[in-house]
Scaffold this motif. Structure first.
Motif, PDB file in Angstrom:
ATOM      1  N   LEU A 143       0.822  -1.207   0.000  1.00  0.00           N
ATOM      2  CA  LEU A 143       0.000   0.000   0.000  1.00  0.00           C
ATOM      3  C   LEU A 143       0.858   1.259   0.000  1.00  0.00           C
ATOM      4  O   LEU A 143       0.537   2.252  -0.671  1.00  0.00           O
ATOM      5  CB  LEU A 143      -0.938  -0.005   1.200  1.00  0.00           C
ATOM      6  CG  LEU A 143      -2.036  -1.087   1.190  1.00  0.00           C
ATOM      7  CD1 LEU A 143      -2.782  -1.090   2.514  1.00  0.00           C
ATOM      8  CD2 LEU A 143      -2.995  -0.866   0.032  1.00  0.00           C
ATOM      9  N   GLU A 144       1.946   1.237   0.744  1.00  0.00           N
ATOM     10  CA  GLU A 144       2.851   2.387   0.775  1.00  0.00           C
ATOM     11  C   GLU A 144       3.432   2.656  -0.613  1.00  0.00           C
ATOM     12  O   GLU A 144       3.515   3.800  -1.051  1.00  0.00           O
ATOM     13  CB  GLU A 144       3.991   2.142   1.767  1.00  0.00           C
ATOM     14  CG  GLU A 144       3.566   2.126   3.230  1.00  0.00           C
ATOM     15  CD  GLU A 144       4.725   1.784   4.145  1.00  0.00           C
ATOM     16  OE1 GLU A 144       5.873   1.738   3.651  1.00  0.00           O
ATOM     17  OE2 GLU A 144       4.494   1.544   5.345  1.00  0.00           O
ATOM     18  N   ARG A 204       0.744   4.135  -2.849  1.00  0.00           N
ATOM     19  CA  ARG A 204       0.372   5.519  -2.501  1.00  0.00           C
ATOM     20  C   ARG A 204       1.467   6.513  -2.855  1.00  0.00           C
ATOM     21  O   ARG A 204       1.207   7.722  -2.934  1.00  0.00           O
ATOM     22  CB  ARG A 204       0.049   5.612  -1.011  1.00  0.00           C
ATOM     23  CG  ARG A 204      -1.279   4.993  -0.617  1.00  0.00           C
ATOM     24  CD  ARG A 204      -1.681   5.407   0.788  1.00  0.00           C
ATOM     25  NE  ARG A 204      -0.749   4.904   1.781  1.00  0.00           N
ATOM     26  CZ  ARG A 204      -0.954   3.816   2.534  1.00  0.00           C
ATOM     27  NH1 ARG A 204      -2.065   3.104   2.375  1.00  0.00           N
ATOM     28  NH2 ARG A 204      -0.058   3.418   3.422  1.00  0.00           N
ATOM     29  N   ASP A 247       2.096   9.364  -8.131  1.00  0.00           N
ATOM     30  CA  ASP A 247       1.040  10.307  -8.527  1.00  0.00           C
ATOM     31  C   ASP A 247       0.176   9.630  -9.583  1.00  0.00           C
ATOM     32  O   ASP A 247       0.573   9.507 -10.739  1.00  0.00           O
ATOM     33  CB  ASP A 247       1.672  11.582  -9.083  1.00  0.00           C
ATOM     34  CG  ASP A 247       0.638  12.627  -9.476  1.00  0.00           C
ATOM     35  OD1 ASP A 247      -0.581  12.340  -9.359  1.00  0.00           O
ATOM     36  OD2 ASP A 247       1.047  13.720  -9.913  1.00  0.00           O
ATOM     37  N   ARG A 248      -0.993   9.196  -9.193  1.00  0.00           N
ATOM     38  CA  ARG A 248      -1.844   8.448 -10.125  1.00  0.00           C
ATOM     39  C   ARG A 248      -2.333   9.296 -11.287  1.00  0.00           C
ATOM     40  O   ARG A 248      -2.669   8.759 -12.347  1.00  0.00           O
ATOM     41  CB  ARG A 248      -3.046   7.853  -9.384  1.00  0.00           C
ATOM     42  CG  ARG A 248      -2.671   6.860  -8.307  1.00  0.00           C
ATOM     43  CD  ARG A 248      -3.885   6.078  -7.863  1.00  0.00           C
ATOM     44  NE  ARG A 248      -3.639   5.368  -6.609  1.00  0.00           N
ATOM     45  CZ  ARG A 248      -4.435   4.435  -6.116  1.00  0.00           C
ATOM     46  NH1 ARG A 248      -5.539   4.099  -6.756  1.00  0.00           N
ATOM     47  NH2 ARG A 248      -4.144   3.839  -4.969  1.00  0.00           N
ATOM     48  N   MET A 259      -3.945  -2.541  -5.366  1.00  0.00           N
ATOM     49  CA  MET A 259      -4.179  -1.939  -4.048  1.00  0.00           C
ATOM     50  C   MET A 259      -5.373  -2.600  -3.364  1.00  0.00           C
ATOM     51  O   MET A 259      -5.367  -2.840  -2.150  1.00  0.00           O
ATOM     52  CB  MET A 259      -4.419  -0.440  -4.201  1.00  0.00           C
ATOM     53  CG  MET A 259      -3.225   0.338  -4.742  1.00  0.00           C
ATOM     54  SD  MET A 259      -1.874   0.497  -3.556  1.00  0.00           S
ATOM     55  CE  MET A 259      -2.481   1.874  -2.561  1.00  0.00           C
ATOM     56  N   ARG A 285      -5.519  -4.641   0.255  1.00  0.00           N
ATOM     57  CA  ARG A 285      -6.517  -4.423   1.314  1.00  0.00           C
ATOM     58  C   ARG A 285      -7.153  -5.745   1.733  1.00  0.00           C
ATOM     59  O   ARG A 285      -7.380  -5.998   2.932  1.00  0.00           O
ATOM     60  CB  ARG A 285      -7.599  -3.464   0.812  1.00  0.00           C
ATOM     61  CG  ARG A 285      -7.137  -2.046   0.568  1.00  0.00           C
ATOM     62  CD  ARG A 285      -6.807  -1.325   1.844  1.00  0.00           C
ATOM     63  NE  ARG A 285      -6.506   0.083   1.591  1.00  0.00           N
ATOM     64  CZ  ARG A 285      -6.005   0.904   2.511  1.00  0.00           C
ATOM     65  NH1 ARG A 285      -5.777   0.474   3.734  1.00  0.00           N
ATOM     66  NH2 ARG A 285      -5.745   2.164   2.206  1.00  0.00           N
ATOM     67  N   GLU A 342     -11.138   0.956  -3.081  1.00  0.00           N
ATOM     68  CA  GLU A 342      -9.999   1.114  -3.985  1.00  0.00           C
ATOM     69  C   GLU A 342     -10.418   0.963  -5.444  1.00  0.00           C
ATOM     70  O   GLU A 342      -9.776   1.516  -6.347  1.00  0.00           O
ATOM     71  CB  GLU A 342      -8.907   0.078  -3.665  1.00  0.00           C
ATOM     72  CG  GLU A 342      -8.243   0.237  -2.311  1.00  0.00           C
ATOM     73  CD  GLU A 342      -7.219   1.365  -2.262  1.00  0.00           C
ATOM     74  OE1 GLU A 342      -7.003   2.026  -3.310  1.00  0.00           O
ATOM     75  OE2 GLU A 342      -6.642   1.578  -1.177  1.00  0.00           O
TER      76      GLU A 342
END
Length: 257
Positions: free
Chosen positions: A120-121, A124, A127-128, A143, A147, A159
């Motif tokens: 997840l890090e 994140r 920049d999507r 992602m 989860r 997500e």
């Protein structure tokens, strides 16, 4: 270490032109050998990932500083389940190329080595908004999987709440996205909704495959989806091709109304 054999009909031109362009820094002889190994990796990745990986490693030994070579090594390592190696190769590919187009594979590889929090890090950190659409979609899928690994099914569903989740239109990445949503819904016990998304994924995949044999299709509209009820009844299915291919209508997929 002996290199895996390459059939005589495989040449450097068997490799995609854009990938061949990355080999121009190599000597002519070496570039040709590397191109053949990369072509073999691409050819074998689905039917024999272990052999594909052997060719990718052979290419890496010859041209370890070329981005497409490290990318291929990462993809084949992932395919054979060596997620730690996949991560190392992906980091090297990212450093050489400066690109984030394999970010979803990085997230999934972190999951593969048992680090969903780290996955997840990693996801994140990018920049999507600057990612290509298909990369952004597959990142959302990865992602969501992370989860689920953490037992966070509701957040896994969130997500996948992205603009590209359109139940009535299918793009190249739509079957994967629809199936990912179905998986989360099943985890939440929402089985009827999950079945509907599974059906949409199947319809999208089938029509896309039938509409274009050379992988240059663009989009498909899905009017209705077969939905099995608990009594075994089903609705009708209708699909319409939404885009011409090479300026020619796709007749066998139906004409746009």
């Amino acid at each position: 270490m002996p290199e895996p054999e390459i059939p005589e009909d495989i040449t450097a031109r068997s490799l995609d032109a854009s990938a061949r362009n990355q080999l121009k820094t190599l000597s002519k002889e070496n570039a040709e050998a590397v191109a053949k190994h990369l072509a073999m990796a691409a050819l074998l990745i689905d039917e024999d990932p272990a052999r594909a990986h052997e060719h990718a490693l052979a290419a890496t030994r010859r041209a370890g500083r070329v981005a497409v070579v490290r990318e291929t090594a990462a993809i084949t390592a992932y395919a054979v389940g060596d997620f730690a190696l996949a991560l190392r190769e992906l980091r090297t590919y990212r450093r050489i190329s400066g690109r984030d187009d394999q970010i979803a594979l990085m997230v999934d590889s972190e999951r593969g080595v048992g680090r969903p929090d780290r996955a997840l890090e990693v996801g994140r950190a990018v920049d999507r908004t600057v990612l290509p659409t298909d990369v952004r979609v597959h990142l959302a899928i990865a992602m969501s999987g992370a989860r689920l690994d953490l037992g966070e099914a509701e957040r896994a569903l969130q997500e996948l709440d992205i603009p590209e989740l359109d139940p009535d239109r299918a793009f190249a990445w739509s079957p994967d996205l629809f199936n990912a949503r179905a998986t989360v819904l099943e985890e939440l016990g929402r089985h009827d909704e999950a079945a509907s998304w599974r059906a949409r994924a199947e319809v999208a995949a089938d029509v896309i495959a039938g509409a274009n044999g050379d992988d240059q299709w663009e989009t498909v509209e899905i009017d209705e989806v077969v939905e099995e009820s608990v009594e075994g009844e089903s609705a009708s299915t209708s699909v319409i091709a939404d885009h011409d291919i090479a300026d020619t209508a796709v007749d066998d997929a139906g004409e746009r109304g």
